[in-house]
Structure formats: structure tokens, C-alpha cells
Design a protein around this motif. Structure first.
Motif, PDB file in Angstrom:
ATOM      1  N   VAL A   1      16.151  10.745 -15.150  1.00 25.60           N
ATOM      2  CA  VAL A   1      15.609   9.857 -14.128  1.00 25.60           C
ATOM      3  C   VAL A   1      15.632  10.587 -12.788  1.00 25.60           C
ATOM      4  O   VAL A   1      16.675  11.096 -12.359  1.00 25.60           O
ATOM      5  CB  VAL A   1      16.414   8.548 -14.027  1.00 25.60           C
ATOM      6  N   ALA A   2      14.474  10.646 -12.135  1.00 35.46           N
ATOM      7  CA  ALA A   2      14.332  11.361 -10.867  1.00 35.46           C
ATOM      8  C   ALA A   2      13.960  10.389  -9.752  1.00 35.46           C
ATOM      9  O   ALA A   2      12.946   9.694  -9.847  1.00 35.46           O
ATOM     10  CB  ALA A   2      13.276  12.450 -11.000  1.00 35.46           C
ATOM     11  N   LEU A   3      14.780  10.344  -8.729  1.00 36.07           N
ATOM     12  CA  LEU A   3      14.482   9.573  -7.514  1.00 36.07           C
ATOM     13  C   LEU A   3      13.876  10.551  -6.518  1.00 36.07           C
ATOM     14  O   LEU A   3      14.577  11.398  -5.965  1.00 36.07           O
ATOM     15  CB  LEU A   3      15.764   8.939  -6.957  1.00 36.07           C
ATOM     16  N   VAL A   4      12.575  10.452  -6.292  1.00 33.50           N
ATOM     17  CA  VAL A   4      11.832  11.505  -5.608  1.00 33.50           C
ATOM     18  C   VAL A   4      11.417  11.062  -4.203  1.00 33.50           C
ATOM     19  O   VAL A   4      10.650  10.115  -4.038  1.00 33.50           O
ATOM     20  CB  VAL A   4      10.577  11.887  -6.426  1.00 33.50           C
ATOM     21  N   SER A   5      11.941  11.751  -3.184  1.00 33.84           N
ATOM     22  CA  SER A   5      11.633  11.447  -1.782  1.00 33.84           C
ATOM     23  C   SER A   5      11.818   9.964  -1.470  1.00 33.84           C
ATOM     24  O   SER A   5      10.977   9.333  -0.845  1.00 33.84           O
ATOM     25  CB  SER A   5      10.196  11.884  -1.433  1.00 33.84           C
TER      26      SER A   5
ATOM     27  N   LEU B   1       0.817  -1.215   0.000  1.00 30.06           N
ATOM     28  CA  LEU B   1       0.000   0.000   0.000  1.00 30.06           C
ATOM     29  C   LEU B   1       0.850   1.263   0.000  1.00 30.06           C
ATOM     30  O   LEU B   1       0.481   2.270  -0.613  1.00 30.06           O
ATOM     31  CB  LEU B   1      -0.928   0.003   1.217  1.00 30.06           C
ATOM     32  N   GLY B   2       1.993   1.233   0.676  1.00 30.43           N
ATOM     33  CA  GLY B   2       2.850   2.416   0.723  1.00 30.43           C
ATOM     34  C   GLY B   2       3.421   2.760  -0.636  1.00 30.43           C
ATOM     35  O   GLY B   2       3.442   3.932  -1.035  1.00 30.43           O
ATOM     36  N   ASN B   3       3.896   1.755  -1.369  1.00 34.39           N
ATOM     37  CA  ASN B   3       4.425   2.010  -2.709  1.00 34.39           C
ATOM     38  C   ASN B   3       3.356   2.607  -3.615  1.00 34.39           C
ATOM     39  O   ASN B   3       3.603   3.564  -4.358  1.00 34.39           O
ATOM     40  CB  ASN B   3       4.948   0.718  -3.320  1.00 34.39           C
ATOM     41  N   ASP B   4       2.157   2.036  -3.565  1.00 31.41           N
ATOM     42  CA  ASP B   4       1.080   2.548  -4.412  1.00 31.41           C
ATOM     43  C   ASP B   4       0.629   3.937  -3.969  1.00 31.41           C
ATOM     44  O   ASP B   4       0.215   4.760  -4.799  1.00 31.41           O
ATOM     45  CB  ASP B   4      -0.103   1.579  -4.402  1.00 31.41           C
ATOM     46  N   GLY B   5       0.722   4.210  -2.668  1.00 29.58           N
ATOM     47  CA  GLY B   5       0.398   5.557  -2.193  1.00 29.58           C
ATOM     48  C   GLY B   5       1.381   6.584  -2.711  1.00 29.58           C
ATOM     49  O   GLY B   5       1.004   7.716  -3.052  1.00 29.58           O
ATOM     50  N   SER B   6       2.661   6.209  -2.813  1.00 32.34           N
ATOM     51  CA  SER B   6       3.659   7.114  -3.381  1.00 32.34           C
ATOM     52  C   SER B   6       3.366   7.395  -4.850  1.00 32.34           C
ATOM     53  O   SER B   6       3.490   8.531  -5.323  1.00 32.34           O
ATOM     54  CB  SER B   6       5.053   6.506  -3.230  1.00 32.34           C
ATOM     55  N   LEU B   7       2.964   6.359  -5.582  1.00 30.47           N
ATOM     56  CA  LEU B   7       2.572   6.558  -6.977  1.00 30.47           C
ATOM     57  C   LEU B   7       1.358   7.473  -7.072  1.00 30.47           C
ATOM     58  O   LEU B   7       1.319   8.383  -7.917  1.00 30.47           O
ATOM     59  CB  LEU B   7       2.273   5.211  -7.628  1.00 30.47           C
ATOM     60  N   GLU B   8       0.379   7.253  -6.221  1.00 26.11           N
ATOM     61  CA  GLU B   8      -0.820   8.097  -6.224  1.00 26.11           C
ATOM     62  C   GLU B   8      -0.452   9.563  -6.012  1.00 26.11           C
ATOM     63  O   GLU B   8      -1.016  10.465  -6.664  1.00 26.11           O
ATOM     64  CB  GLU B   8      -1.779   7.623  -5.129  1.00 26.11           C
TER      65      GLU B   8
ATOM     66  N   VAL C   1       2.419  11.106  -6.746  1.00 29.26           N
ATOM     67  CA  VAL C   1       3.090  11.654  -7.924  1.00 29.26           C
ATOM     68  C   VAL C   1       2.108  11.860  -9.071  1.00 29.26           C
ATOM     69  O   VAL C   1       2.160  12.869  -9.782  1.00 29.26           O
ATOM     70  CB  VAL C   1       4.264  10.747  -8.337  1.00 29.26           C
ATOM     71  N   LEU C   2       1.190  10.916  -9.263  1.00 26.31           N
ATOM     72  CA  LEU C   2       0.183  11.086 -10.309  1.00 26.31           C
ATOM     73  C   LEU C   2      -0.713  12.282 -10.006  1.00 26.31           C
ATOM     74  O   LEU C   2      -1.111  13.022 -10.921  1.00 26.31           O
ATOM     75  CB  LEU C   2      -0.649   9.820 -10.454  1.00 26.31           C
ATOM     76  N   GLY C   3      -1.012  12.507  -8.742  1.00 29.60           N
ATOM     77  CA  GLY C   3      -1.796  13.686  -8.371  1.00 29.60           C
ATOM     78  C   GLY C   3      -1.067  14.973  -8.737  1.00 29.60           C
ATOM     79  O   GLY C   3      -1.680  15.922  -9.255  1.00 29.60           O
ATOM     80  N   TYR C   4       0.233  15.009  -8.480  1.00 31.58           N
ATOM     81  CA  TYR C   4       1.045  16.168  -8.856  1.00 31.58           C
ATOM     82  C   TYR C   4       1.062  16.364 -10.365  1.00 31.58           C
ATOM     83  O   TYR C   4       0.856  17.482 -10.871  1.00 31.58           O
ATOM     84  CB  TYR C   4       2.459  15.973  -8.310  1.00 31.58           C
TER      85      TYR C   4
ATOM     86  N   ARG D   1      11.843   5.627 -24.710  1.00 30.26           N
ATOM     87  CA  ARG D   1      10.589   6.216 -25.204  1.00 30.26           C
ATOM     88  C   ARG D   1      10.128   7.407 -24.370  1.00 30.26           C
ATOM     89  O   ARG D   1       9.095   8.008 -24.684  1.00 30.26           O
ATOM     90  CB  ARG D   1       9.486   5.154 -25.204  1.00 30.26           C
ATOM     91  N   HIS D   2      10.845   7.746 -23.300  1.00 37.03           N
ATOM     92  CA  HIS D   2      10.383   8.777 -22.374  1.00 37.03           C
ATOM     93  C   HIS D   2      11.334   9.965 -22.323  1.00 37.03           C
ATOM     94  O   HIS D   2      12.530   9.839 -22.591  1.00 37.03           O
ATOM     95  CB  HIS D   2      10.238   8.182 -20.965  1.00 37.03           C
ATOM     96  N   ASP D   3      10.781  11.102 -21.965  1.00 43.18           N
ATOM     97  CA  ASP D   3      11.593  12.278 -21.683  1.00 43.18           C
ATOM     98  C   ASP D   3      12.072  12.269 -20.241  1.00 43.18           C
ATOM     99  O   ASP D   3      13.158  12.768 -19.916  1.00 43.18           O
ATOM    100  CB  ASP D   3      10.781  13.558 -21.933  1.00 43.18           C
ATOM    101  N   VAL D   4      11.227  11.730 -19.370  1.00 39.99           N
ATOM    102  CA  VAL D   4      11.461  11.748 -17.928  1.00 39.99           C
ATOM    103  C   VAL D   4      10.984  10.423 -17.354  1.00 39.99           C
ATOM    104  O   VAL D   4       9.956   9.894 -17.791  1.00 39.99           O
ATOM    105  CB  VAL D   4      10.650  12.892 -17.260  1.00 39.99           C
ATOM    106  N   VAL D   5      11.706   9.890 -16.371  1.00 36.16           N
ATOM    107  CA  VAL D   5      11.220   8.751 -15.587  1.00 36.16           C
ATOM    108  C   VAL D   5      11.292   9.122 -14.116  1.00 36.16           C
ATOM    109  O   VAL D   5      12.335   9.591 -13.640  1.00 36.16           O
ATOM    110  CB  VAL D   5      12.037   7.467 -15.849  1.00 36.16           C
ATOM    111  N   ILE D   6      10.201   8.920 -13.408  1.00 33.00           N
ATOM    112  CA  ILE D   6      10.135   9.229 -11.976  1.00 33.00           C
ATOM    113  C   ILE D   6      10.062   7.930 -11.186  1.00 33.00           C
ATOM    114  O   ILE D   6       9.241   7.051 -11.485  1.00 33.00           O
ATOM    115  CB  ILE D   6       8.900  10.099 -11.663  1.00 33.00           C
TER     116      ILE D   6
END
Length: 410
Positions: free
Chosen positions: A142-146, A22-29, A31-34, A101-106
Motif C-alpha cells: 500500500v502506497a500513500l503517494v504525495s 475535483l482535487g481528489n479526481d485530479g490526483s487520480l488522473e 496517477v493514472l497518467g503515470y 486481489r492486488h499486488d499494489v494499492v495506491i
């Protein structure tokens, strides 16, 4: 948001997402919100552990992280060993093609730079290294975020993790200990920032009094076997941990209290079953949760929380519930210290049921005070994350007018 060529920016998200944590998916949620709020034109997809779950829940295309479907099953037969070996080679090409295929990976939060739980070098550390190396090769940022980090003893894992950090275009950490750990592993962190865990940016529940029975306790149970350096005594650690948690729950029941068991990962089911079997009482029930929002509702309904998993603790703190942590890593101690609860940490590896009960009684005595103080502390964490997202936009979308508060890879 569009690229300098006028096309929508292609953003990838990467990690063990959709895999039952749940914590990993919460982190994704978070970032997607941002991204949806600040960069709604960005085209987003994922390379992750559970692509079907990610697509179903978050509505973005997703690709399986590993070519070999049995990556996280123990390989005992020759065919499985060969499949894993071949998969490592295929994943080099698959990962590179996806990154290109990406400009950015988070990489959204998670403890991707630590080994506080058992970890093999050719599992996720290898995947993260392939990601960061491919990003450097193809010019994808590539961004390693928090993210969380910890000093790693095992040389093979430490090498992969430290090189992943060096190759990333952006790094930020969820606590100062994580930044210190990366520095200790040879990464230049002089321009890296520390921000709260991404889950603090998720929507909070309205502040209300506990809705459960008076004296109700939320108990977060984990399938805990120690960390990477504890393999030789993993069963001993697990047995002691479960014994201590069981004794605590039994004492709560003897006091006539309602106990709500909570988890944070699908793998915790066996530990919960062991506690339920040992404490056969209608006062003990299991919360069914599929997101951090569900978890926040559960911990908001009880008077106090005693938990092990990091995001169990965050959810309890976000809703203002006094919390005691069974700590298996420095991240939990740092979290509670920052929230003014540093005295309410207990070692998960060496649970002392009597001492745990003493700390719990002390926590209850400070309950009213903590319920007044925690909301402002969690709001301050959310405000810090607003700065994080501004800094992230400056790195991921240069030329947009944001102040650049980050760095290129060292």
C-alpha cells in the motif's frame, strides 16, 4: 509491467474518488497518467466513493467503498444506525477481499492523513485503516503517494490515521508540514520523502494572456465550517467566512470588475448560491467545471484569483495567475510560500474583508512580476514529481532497474 510470475501487475487505487471533489479526481488522473505512461500493462481498478463516475470518466472498473449506501448521510433512525453499524463489519471483509486481489494499492494524493475539515473516526479514517491493515496482512503493498497530513487532536481519529501510516509500505507527502505531523503522531518518517501535490504533474495549458475582461477576478468559494476541532462554532465560522467573501465580491462589482465564481466540490453549491443571492449583479457568474482541466481554463482567463480550496490554488498557480489564498490549513500556506506568495495568505476562519482587500491590491501590484516567475516554479514542481514516480516504480515494481528511493513501513 508484469509481476515476477509473468502476469500483469494488479494495481488498485483507493480513496474518496468520483464523489464530486475535483482535487481528489485530479490526483487520480495524475496517477493514472503515470501508470499508463510507465506501466501500460498494469491492470488497474478502484475502490472508491463514486464508482460509476470513476468508471465513466477514467475507464477503469470501480467498486463502491462502503457496503452501506447511506454511509455519509446522518443516521437518525434506528434502521439507519443499524445499517451503518452492520456496514462497518461487512466492510472489513469487503476491503480485505479487494486488497487481496492486488499486488499494489495506491492512495493518490488527497488529505487522507488530516482532519482539517470535519471528520468522523468511523468514516474515511476507518476505511483507510482497513486498507492498510489488509495490505499488511496479505502482503499487498500500500502506497500513500504525495498525501496531506496534519496533527490531529481527537484521539480516535489520530489513532486510526497514525496506524494507517505505520502499516503502509510507502509514504510520501505533499509538504514538509505533513511529514512533521506524522512524526508528531508517532510515525517514523526518517525515510519518507516530500514531493509537490500530484496535480502539478497534470498537463498545463499554454501560457497566454488573460482572455477575460480586463480586471476580471476568479473567486473560489467553499462551504467552509472550520475543521474537526471547530464543531462548536462551525456556524459562526461559516457565517463570518461567507460575509467576508460576499463583501469582497461586492467591492469588486462596485469597481466594475467581472467576477467568476469557482468551486472545487459539489458541496460548495450552497455557499455559491448565498454569494449570488447577496450580490445580485450580471458581473458575477458561476463557472461550470467538472475537472481540474476545466478549472485551469477558468483561472487562466482572469487577471487574479482569490480562493479557498487547495486545488483551486494549485490550478491558478499552474497557469501562472497571481493568487491569494483564504487558508483553512497549513497546506495552503506551505503551497503559497513555496511559490513565492507567502504574504498573500488570509485566514479563512477569521476573514477580515478590509485586510483581504489590502492584500488583493498588493497582489495586483506584483502581478507582472509573478506572471514571469510562476511558470518556472510550477515546472520545477513537475520535475520533482518525475522523481516521485521513479521512486514509486522502484517500490511498486522491484527489480525493474529503478533506483529505490523509498521505504518499507516502520
Amino acid at each position: 509491467m508484469t509481476s515476477t510470475h509473468g502476469t500483469p501487475v494488479r494495481v488498485g487505487v483507493f480513496g474518496l474518488l468520483g464523489s464530486g471533489n475535483l482535487g481528489n479526481d485530479g490526483s487520480l488522473e495524475a496517477v493514472l497518467g503515470y501508470l499508463r505512461a510507465e506501466h501500460p500493462e498494469a491492470v488497474v481498478d478502484a475502490l472508491c466513493g463514486g464508482p460509476e463516475a470513476v468508471t465513466t470518466r477514467f475507464g477503469i472498473p470501480a467498486t463502491r467503498l462502503h457496503w452501506y449506501a447511506g454511509e455519509y448521510r446522518t443516521a437518525s433512525r434506528a434502521g439507519a444506525v443499524a445499517g451503518k453499524g452492520l456496514g462497518k463489519l461487512v466492510d472489513i471483509v469487503r476491503t480485505a477481499a479487494w486488497v487481496r486481489r492486488h499486488d499494489v494499492v495506491i492512495v493518490p494524493g488527497m488529505g487522507v492523513l488530516e482532519a482539517t475539515l470535519p471528520l468522523r473516526p468511523w468514516g474515511f479514517p476507518y476505511s483507510l485503516f482497513l486498507l492498510c491493515a489488509s495490505g499488511r496482512l496479505f502482503g499487498t503493498r500500500v502506497a500513500l503517494v504525495s498525501v496531506g497530513a496534519a496533527t490531529i487532536g481527537r484521539r480516535s481519529v489520530r489513532t486510526l490515521v497514525s496506524w494507517s501510516g505505520r502499516l503502509a509500505a510507502y509514504r510520501s507527502y505533499r509538504d514538509a508540514q505533513s511529514r512533521d505531523a506524522m512524526r508528531a503522531m508517532g510515525v517514523d518518517t526518517s525515510r519518507d520523502e516530500v514531493y509537490p501535490d500530484l496535480a502539478f504533474s497534470l498537463p498545463s495549458l499554454p501560457a497566454t494572456a488573460p482572455s477575460g475582461p480586463p480586471g476580471a477576478v476568479g473567486v473560489g468559494v467553499m462551504a467552509f465550517y472550520g475543521g474537526n476541532d471547530d464543531r462548536a462554532r462551525a456556524e459562526q465560522i461559516h457565517d463570518r467566512y461567507l460575509d467576508g467573501m460576499t463583501r469582497f465580491v461586492r467591492t469588486m462589482v462596485e469597481d466594475g470588475r467581472t467576477v467568476r465564481l469557482i468551486t472545487g466540490d459539489d458541496v460548495d453549491a450552497s455557499a455559491v448560491a448565498a454569494v449570488l443571492d447577496a450580490v445580485d449583479s450580471p458581473l458575477v457568474t458561476l463557472a461550470e467545471t467538472s475537472s481540474l482541466a476545466d478549472l485551469m481554463k477558468e483561472v487562466a482567463a482572469v487577471d487574479t484569483v482569490v480562493a479557498t480550496r487547495y486545488h483551486n490554488l494549485i490550478c491558478a498557480l499552474k497557469v501562472g495567475t497571481p493568487t491569494l489564498a483564504l487558508c483553512y490549513a497549513a497546506k495552503s500556506e506551505a503551497l503559497l510560500e513555496g511559490m513565492g506568495l507567502g504574504e498573500f495568505c488570509h485566514p479563512a476562519r477569521e476573514v477580515d474583508a478590509d485586510r483581504l482587500l489590502e492584500q488583493f491590491r498588493a497582489l495586483e501590484q506584483r502581478s507582472a512580476e509573478l506572471r514571469r516567475e510562476l511558470p518556472e516554479r510550477t515546472r520545477a514542481a513537475a520535475r520533482r514529481l518525475d522523481h516521485q514516480f521513479t521512486a514509486l516504480s522502484a517500490v511498486l515494481y522491484p527489480g525493474t532497474g529503478h533506483v529505490n528511493a523509498s521505504q518499507e513501513a516502520s
